[in-house]
Design an enzyme around this catalytic site. Structure first.
Site, PDB file in Angstrom:
ATOM      1  CD  GLN A   1      -2.634  -1.379   2.568  1.00  0.00           C
ATOM      2  OE1 GLN A   1      -3.527  -0.654   3.075  1.00  0.00           O
ATOM      3  NE2 GLN A   1      -1.749  -2.243   3.413  1.00  0.00           N
ATOM      4  CG  ASN A   2       4.189   1.393   2.453  1.00  0.00           C
ATOM      5  OD1 ASN A   2       3.083   1.463   2.836  1.00  0.00           O
ATOM      6  ND2 ASN A   2       4.972   0.541   2.968  1.00  0.00           N
ATOM      7  CB  VAL A   3       3.046   5.967  -2.698  1.00  0.00           C
ATOM      8  CG1 VAL A   3       1.518   5.413  -2.582  1.00  0.00           C
ATOM      9  CG2 VAL A   3       2.935   7.073  -1.298  1.00  0.00           C
TER      10      VAL A   3
ATOM     11  CG  HIS B   1      -2.834   2.750  -1.799  1.00  0.00           C
ATOM     12  ND1 HIS B   1      -2.743   2.616  -0.506  1.00  0.00           N
ATOM     13  CD2 HIS B   1      -3.891   2.195  -2.415  1.00  0.00           C
ATOM     14  CE1 HIS B   1      -3.750   1.874  -0.060  1.00  0.00           C
ATOM     15  NE2 HIS B   1      -4.701   1.647  -1.105  1.00  0.00           N
TER      16      HIS B   1
ATOM     17  CB  CYS C   1      -0.485  19.626 -22.653  1.00  0.00           C
ATOM     18  SG  CYS C   1      -0.948  19.083 -21.012  1.00  0.00           S
TER      19      CYS C   1
ATOM     20  CB  THR D   1      -1.085  -3.066   6.766  1.00  0.00           C
ATOM     21  OG1 THR D   1      -2.338  -2.311   6.351  1.00  0.00           O
ATOM     22  CG2 THR D   1      -1.321  -4.571   6.692  1.00  0.00           C
TER      23      THR D   1
END
Ligand code: OAD
Length: 244
Positions: A102-104, A120, A152, A190
């Site tokens: 779940q860690n970013v 995530h 852009c 967790t």
């Protein structure tokens, strides 16, 4: 902690061919990355839940990016700890090993894990709000806040799943398939309350997997765990590895 539990966990893992691990913020706590729900989870007066949302970004992209810039600086100064390193090692010795996180923070890939599902997203990736193009961005600090797409000029956002957003269904599908197929699921650091990640161990248990939990505190998953190891991941995982 019952001294027999470490050899018991090692024995279960040694005999297994298919192992899945699910990690959360707790595995990075000993690297210095604050957990979400711990006492260090606040930035200024904000809770993560109040910043990591599409509404917060629409209201004030600069504020949200200032928070991510702060998190990125903090994480850039953190290194994988023995918990991350042990899981990276097990990928090489267990025939079929997958890590679902779940860690970013990107510390698992930094430790050498390659068979990885980042449920995530990843804090080192940005996404153009205009066309959805994802690219790497390792600037610490960011050159401009909020950053803009070089192609852009539209706003870039962190390539992270925010509260109220759908997870990437392909990634979730692979995570559920791995959970159904594994013989053992290791659940590390967790709080086991954010779904769908928190459902994965229950799904694995229903399919017959042995559940090993590593966490200093009990969680809603603890009653379902076959082996519950109370302690920090950076200590417990290397202890299991010694008995492996
Ligand atoms: P939490 O902050 O909710 O929970 C961290 C868990 O780690 C707690 O159960 C702690 O007891 C445990 N812990 C603390 N130190 C530890 C250590 N040294 N070793 C092992 N465990 C330790 O974090 P998550 O469960 O990861 O979502 O939170 C899940 C999701 O909620 C996050 O991915 C994030 C958050 O909102 C998004 O950003 C989408």
């Amino acid at each position: 902690m019952d001294g027999e539990l470490i050899p018991k966990a090692a024995d279960i893992l040694r005999k297994a061919k298919r192992v899945a691990a699910l990690t959360g913020a707790g595995i990075s706590a000993e690297s210095g990355v604050p957990t979400f729900r711990g006492k260090d989870g606040l930035w200024r007066q904000f809770r993560a839940e109040d910043l990591a949302s599409p509404e917060a970004f629409a209201r004030d992209p600069k504020l949200v990016w200032e928070w991510y810039d702060w998190r990125r600086r903090l994480i850039a100064g953190c290194a994988p700890n023995p918990g991350h390193n042990t899981l990276a090692k097990w990928e090489k010795v267990i025939p079929d090993f997958i890590l679902i996180t779940q860690n970013v923070d990107g510390l698992h890939p930094l430790a050498g894990t390659t068979n990885l599902l980042e449920l995530h997203g990843n804090i080192w990736k940005v996404r153009c709000v205009n066309d959805g193009a994802v690219s790497d961005n390792r600037d610490v600090p960011l050159r401009e806040i909020p950053p803009r797409c070089p192609d852009c000029g539209a706003l870039l956002r962190p390539h992270i799943v925010w509260f109220g957003e759908m997870l990437d269904q392909a990634v979730v599908g692979r995570a559920f398939a791995a959970s159904a197929a594994c013989e053992v699921m290791l659940v590390v650091g967790t709080s086991a309350i954010v779904h769908p990640a928190a459902s994965l161990p229950l799904y694995a248990a229903e399919a017959g997997a042995v559940i090993i939990e590593i966490n200093p505190d009990p969680t809603p998953l603890t009653p379902h765990a076959d082996v519950s190891l109370r302690g920090p991941a950076g200590e417990i995982l290397p202890l299991i590895d010694r008995e492996f």
